[in-house]
Motif scaffolding. Structure first.
Motif, PDB file in Angstrom:
ATOM      1  N   ARG A  56       0.861  -1.165   0.000  1.00 13.61           N
ATOM      2  CA  ARG A  56       0.000   0.000   0.000  1.00 13.61           C
ATOM      3  C   ARG A  56       0.905   1.225   0.000  1.00 13.61           C
ATOM      4  NH1 ARG A  56      -3.905   0.293   5.090  1.00 13.61           N
ATOM      5  NH2 ARG A  56      -4.031   2.533   5.127  1.00 13.61           N
ATOM      6  N   HIS A 110       2.543   4.401   0.882  1.00 13.16           N
ATOM      7  CA  HIS A 110       2.413   5.163   2.123  1.00 13.16           C
ATOM      8  C   HIS A 110       3.539   6.173   2.222  1.00 13.16           C
ATOM      9  CE1 HIS A 110       5.560   2.375   3.303  1.00 13.16           C
ATOM     10  NE2 HIS A 110       5.830   3.177   4.319  1.00 13.16           N
ATOM     11  N   SER A 162       5.131   9.409  -1.110  1.00 12.81           N
ATOM     12  CA  SER A 162       4.581   8.054  -1.006  1.00 12.81           C
ATOM     13  C   SER A 162       5.487   7.049  -1.708  1.00 12.81           C
ATOM     14  CB  SER A 162       3.193   7.993  -1.641  1.00 12.81           C
ATOM     15  OG  SER A 162       2.283   8.752  -0.915  1.00 12.81           O
ATOM     16  N   THR A 171       6.407   2.368  -1.859  1.00  7.79           N
ATOM     17  CA  THR A 171       6.376   1.001  -1.354  1.00  7.79           C
ATOM     18  C   THR A 171       7.767   0.431  -1.590  1.00  7.79           C
ATOM     19  OG1 THR A 171       5.686   0.013  -3.449  1.00  7.79           O
ATOM     20  CG2 THR A 171       3.931   0.653  -1.917  1.00  7.79           C
ATOM     21  N   SER A 205      -1.603   7.003   3.588  1.00  5.37           N
ATOM     22  CA  SER A 205      -1.629   6.121   2.437  1.00  5.37           C
ATOM     23  C   SER A 205      -2.381   6.801   1.302  1.00  5.37           C
ATOM     24  CB  SER A 205      -2.320   4.808   2.802  1.00  5.37           C
ATOM     25  OG  SER A 205      -2.351   3.955   1.682  1.00  5.37           O
TER      26      SER A 205
END
Length: 165
Positions: A52, A54, A94, A96, A153
């Motif tokens: 997700r 984040h 953001s 991952t 997120s």
């Protein structure tokens, strides 16, 4: 007034087990007057943390890949970071990441300012308090921690596994 250096010997720190991986807090916010936290993250082969996207609203994160290869996905870029690579993730960005190789990997995390290191301890405490409970069933408790620690997120990036760089 004389300042004294902080020395953390090998094998010293608070280790947080994370399945076949582990994270060792070498310096926490308390030890550095809130300035930073340093963590050593030992990552199992084929380790896929929740994918997700984040980010952190309160701190920047600098990651030094000590061993192996880590794939980072950002909104407009995928980077396969090999040993010796430094990735700086400013607050509000953001991402991952994953170890999609069959080898162990290690990363050195530096959070500025410190404090987010307590998040990992708190997550582990939730799992310890709910033995045998599936991660999906504990997700609401972890989501509360995300809010408490300023982790946010945003949507999905893209489906492609092809690195841009």
């Amino acid at each position: 007034m004389k300042s004294e250096p902080l020395i953390v010997e090998p094998g010293v720190g608070v280790t947080v087990p994370m399945g076949a991986s582990s994270l060792t807090i070498k310096l926490d916010a308390q030890a550095t007057g809130g300035g930073l936290a340093v963590l050593d993250y030992d990552i199992a082969p084929d380790f896929l943390p929740p994918q997700r996207p984040h980010g952190h609203s309160r701190e920047s994160q600098t990651i030094y890949v000590l061993q192996g290869e880590i794939r980072f996905d950002f909104e407009n870029r995928t980077v396969d970071a090999i040993e010796g690579t430094v990735v700086h993730i400013p607050e509000g960005c953001s991402f991952t990441w994953r170890n999609s190789t069959s080898n162990r990997a290690r990363m050195l995390y530096v959070f500025v300012p410190g404090g987010l290191e307590k998040f990992f301890v708190d997550v582990q405490n939730i799992y310890a308090e709910h033995p045998g409970v599936l991660p999906a069933d504990i997700a609401p408790l972890v989501a509360e921690l995300w809010a408490q620690y300023g982790i946010f997120s945003e949507g999905q990036f893209r489906e492609s596994d092809e690195p841009v760089d």
